[in-house]
Every structure is written in structure tokens, then in C-alpha cells.
Design an enzyme around this catalytic site. Structure first.
Site, mmCIF file in Angstrom:
data_model
loop_
_atom_site.group_PDB
_atom_site.id
_atom_site.type_symbol
_atom_site.label_atom_id
_atom_site.label_comp_id
_atom_site.label_asym_id
_atom_site.label_seq_id
_atom_site.Cartn_x
_atom_site.Cartn_y
_atom_site.Cartn_z
ATOM 1 N N CYS A 130 -29.504 5.132 -75.849
ATOM 2 C CA CYS A 130 -30.915 5.062 -75.436
ATOM 3 C C CYS A 130 -31.576 6.426 -75.321
ATOM 4 O O CYS A 130 -32.592 6.568 -74.626
ATOM 5 C CB CYS A 130 -31.024 4.287 -74.121
ATOM 6 S SG CYS A 130 -30.376 2.597 -74.231
ATOM 7 N N LYS A 195 -31.711 -1.682 -63.614
ATOM 8 C CA LYS A 195 -31.160 -2.270 -64.835
ATOM 9 C C LYS A 195 -29.663 -2.019 -64.839
ATOM 10 O O LYS A 195 -29.208 -0.875 -64.873
ATOM 11 C CB LYS A 195 -31.815 -1.646 -66.070
ATOM 12 C CG LYS A 195 -31.265 -2.200 -67.370
ATOM 13 C CD LYS A 195 -32.079 -1.744 -68.560
ATOM 14 C CE LYS A 195 -31.477 -2.251 -69.854
ATOM 15 N NZ LYS A 195 -32.255 -1.845 -71.016
ATOM 16 N N LYS A 248 -33.075 -6.454 -63.575
ATOM 17 C CA LYS A 248 -32.539 -7.022 -64.809
ATOM 18 C C LYS A 248 -31.032 -6.888 -64.835
ATOM 19 O O LYS A 248 -30.549 -5.791 -64.532
ATOM 20 C CB LYS A 248 -33.169 -6.260 -65.985
ATOM 21 C CG LYS A 248 -32.652 -6.639 -67.348
ATOM 22 C CD LYS A 248 -33.278 -5.733 -68.370
ATOM 23 C CE LYS A 248 -32.670 -6.042 -69.721
ATOM 24 N NZ LYS A 248 -33.107 -5.139 -70.735
HETATM 25 C C1 PBG Z 1 -33.174 -1.781 -74.535
HETATM 26 C C2 PBG Z 1 -33.160 -3.150 -73.966
HETATM 27 C C3 PBG Z 1 -32.085 -4.060 -73.834
HETATM 28 C C4 PBG Z 1 -32.630 -5.247 -73.348
HETATM 29 C C5 PBG Z 1 -33.982 -5.020 -73.162
HETATM 30 N N1 PBG Z 1 -34.280 -3.721 -73.541
HETATM 31 C C6 PBG Z 1 -30.663 -3.950 -74.219
HETATM 32 C C7 PBG Z 1 -29.771 -2.961 -73.617
HETATM 33 O O1 PBG Z 1 -30.096 -2.258 -72.656
HETATM 34 O O2 PBG Z 1 -28.688 -2.841 -74.165
HETATM 35 C C8 PBG Z 1 -31.878 -6.509 -73.091
HETATM 36 C C9 PBG Z 1 -32.702 -7.746 -73.105
HETATM 37 C C10 PBG Z 1 -31.928 -9.002 -73.209
HETATM 38 O O3 PBG Z 1 -30.685 -9.031 -73.190
HETATM 39 O O4 PBG Z 1 -32.590 -10.039 -73.322
HETATM 40 N N2 PBG Z 1 -32.461 -0.825 -73.867
#
Ligand code: PBG
Length: 322
Positions: A130, A195, A248
Site C-alpha cells: 500500500c 483497519k 473494518k
Molecule cells: C485497499 C483496500 C482493501 C479493501 C478495501 N480497500 C484490501 C486490503 O487492505 O488488502 C478490502 C475490502 C474488502 O475486502 O471488501 N487497501
């Protein structure tokens, strides 16, 4: 002695009685629908691990946005697969990328529909992390500069809400400053403040082709064993200027949602992520559960825990059912 029985069942006697005393009501106005845009024209391909979710080219994304808005859903969140990937993810701020094109086309076709831009680099970097790498480490402060580019480009395209999901330290302050400098002081920041490094993102990483090519995301996303740390992240993001705070994933983290709700006055969002969706879909397809009941019960539980906003792939179905 029997007349001393206290009778909670009185208030459950009929549907109208239950409706009258119901504490939590799920509304279509709580929902945000995520969509995945891809290069090309007239593309509509089902994502195999996310039944009834599609890779859409911009033209088809616009048609879907019209339907979403007609159903009364107030917002969409746009994810994209780029034409190219490189070391620093420069496709993420390319004004000709599918995301930027979709944002401006949807804004033009359905101006009242709110557009959330997901700000991250993992879909755009060749290594799938990221941010910008320094060896095997994602360089925090170098990545902030790139995230500023992404946020400003999405605001330029017409995004109403910028949602940074990268988990770099200081990103909310950096993005707020960049937006303000570019005359986007009214663009909202919805921070993925809490997150977790979660296995529930699996289907999304297939859909967005964003899995890390080595290692994992545990050096930037949170350890799922922690909850005090969630509040620390929330307070930091609010102090840096976040307008809306997100937690999340959703279902395995409702204790966190409830804790965050009790501590802050900002709106709280939850992301009901791809793995949560895929599990419900798979069980429903096998006839093991009643999909409508499970979805409405789950989404209501997120509101009951304290969420004001629910980002969910179930939004279209839920809007039809509500
Ligand atoms: C980007 C991102 C992710 C998700 C949303 N934005 C994936 C991750 O962090 O690997 C996951 C969303 C989902 O699983 O529905 N970083």
C-alpha cells in the site's frame, strides 16, 4: 404470585407492536455500495469469489450508478483496476485511470449520488503493497506524498468523500492539507481509522488484483487482537481532521464499533467486507441459510453496535428488500 410476573412478551405481541418499540431501524440511506471499475468498454464480468458483483467498464459503471441512485442509496465507493502497475503506483493518480474516469462520468450523469474515492496504492503497485517500498519496508513519509496525489486527483475528478485505506501514519493530516491547498476544503475525509490485517479481505484482493507479492500487511494494518489501539488510531485521525471514522471489517469487530461509538461524536462507518459477503453468498447458494434474513439481521447488528454508515456489497439487495 403469578400476577407478579413481569411480561416483556407484551411488547412482542404483533408486528406493529414490535415496530413501535424497535430500537434500531436499518434504512437504505445508511448504505454505501462499492463498485469495481476496469479499463475498456462494455465490460461486465462477474467476480468469481463475489457472486453478483462485477468488474465494470466506466460506461457500465455509470448505468449501475443510475440504478443505485434510483434505489435511494446515497453513495457509491469506487475501486479500480489500472491499465498499468509500477513501483510507486502512479496509475493511482492518473486522470485517465478507470477510477478517475468513472468518478467524473458518474458525477456528470448522477450529480446527487455521493462518490467515495478509496485512496490506496495496492491495486497500482507492482509489488501489491500500500505504499512506496524501501527494501521490504513500506516507507511511511514517502508514501504520504503519493497519497496526497491520489486524493487530489480523485477530488479533481469529482469525489465528494476521500477514504484513505492505506494505514500510513499521518495520512489524514497530509491529505487534509493537500485537499485544502487545492481548494477542496469541502471534500470530506472518511478515514479507515481502524483497519485490521484481516483474512476477510481475500475475495477483494482477487477482485482488485491487489494481494501483496511478498509478506503481508501486518506492518501497517492493525493486529486483530487489539482494541485499545483502535481508540488510539481513532483519536489520532480525528485530531488530524477526519470527518467520518471507519472500522473494518464489520462482523467480527462489532465490539470495536461499539467502543468507538461510545467515545466519539463523529459519524461512524463500518465496512462489511468481501469475505463476509462471500460467506453469506456461498451458504445461501447452497440453500443452507435464508439470505434475506441473514443480510438484514447482520446489517441491523452493525447499526445496533453504533454504525451510522454501512459500506456493503449487499446494498443493492438490501435496498430492494427494505
Ligand atoms: C485497499 C483496500 C482493501 C479493501 C478495501 N480497500 C484490501 C486490503 O487492505 O488488502 C478490502 C475490502 C474488502 O475486502 O471488501 N487497501
Amino acid at each position: 404470585m403469578f400476577n407478579k410476573i413481569i411480561r416483556p412478551r407484551r411488547l412482542r405481541i404483533s408486528e406493529n407492536m414490535r415496530a413501535l418499540v424497535r430500537e434500531t431501524n436499518l434504512s437504505v440511506k445508511d448504505l454505501v455500495y462499492p463498485i469495481f471499475v476496469v479499463p475498456g468498454k462494455n465490460v461486465r464480468e462477474e467476480i468469481s469469489s463475489m457472486p453478483n458483483c462485477y468488474h465494470l467498464s466506466v460506461d457500465n459503471a455509470v448505468e449501475l450508478a443510475k440504478k443505485i441512485s434510483a434505489l435511494g442509496i446515497p453513495a457509491v465507493e469506487i475501486f479500480g483496476l489500472p491499465e498499468y502497475k509500477d513501483e510507486i503506483g502512479s496509475g493511482a493518480w492518473d486522470m485517465n485511470s478507470p477510477v478517475q474516469c468513472a468518478i467524473s462520468a458518474i458525477k456528470k450523469a448522477v450529480p446527487e449520488l455521493l462518490i467515495v474515492g478509496d485512496v490506496c496504492l495496492c491495486q497500482y503497485t507492482s509489488h501489491g503493497h500500500c505504499g512506496k517500498l524501501c527494501g521490504n519496508y513500506v516507507d511511511n513519509d514517502e508514501t504520504l506524498k503519493l497519497l496526497q496525489n491520489v486524493a487530489v486527483s480523485q477530488a479533481q475528478a469529482g469525489a465528494d468523500i476521500i477514504a484513505p485505506s492505506d494505514m500510513m501514519d499521518g495520512r489524514v493530516a497530509a491529505i487534509r492539507a493537500a485537499l485544502d491547498e487545492n481548494n477542496f476544503s469541502n471534500v470530506v475525509i472518511m478515514s479507515y481509522a481502524v483497519k485490521y490485517a484481516s483474512g476477510f479481505y481475500g475475495p477483494f484482493r482477487d477482485a482488485a488484483d491487489s494481494a501483496p507479492q511478498f509478506g503481508d500487511r501486518k506492518q501497517y494494518q492493525m493486529d486483530y487482537a487489539n482494541s485499545r489501539e483502535a481508540l488510539k488510531e481513532v483519536f489520532l485521525d480525528i485530531s488530524e481532521g477526519a470527518d467520518i471514522i471507519m472500522v473494518k471489517p464489520a462482523l467480527a469487530y462489532l465490539d470495536i464499533v461499539s467502543k468507538v461509538r461510545a467515545e466519539i461524536n463523529n459519524p461512524v462507518a463500518v465496512y462489511n467486507v468481501s469475505g463476509e459477503y462471500a460467506m453469506v453468498k456461498a451458504a445461501a447458494q447452497n440453500g443452507w441459510i435464508d439470505e434475506k434474513r441473514i443480510v438484514l439481521e447482520s446489517l441491523t447488528s452493525m447499526k445496533r453496535a453504533g454504525a451510522d454508515i454501512i459500506i456493503t456489497y449487499h446494498a443493492l439487495d438490501a435496498a430492494n428488500w427494505l
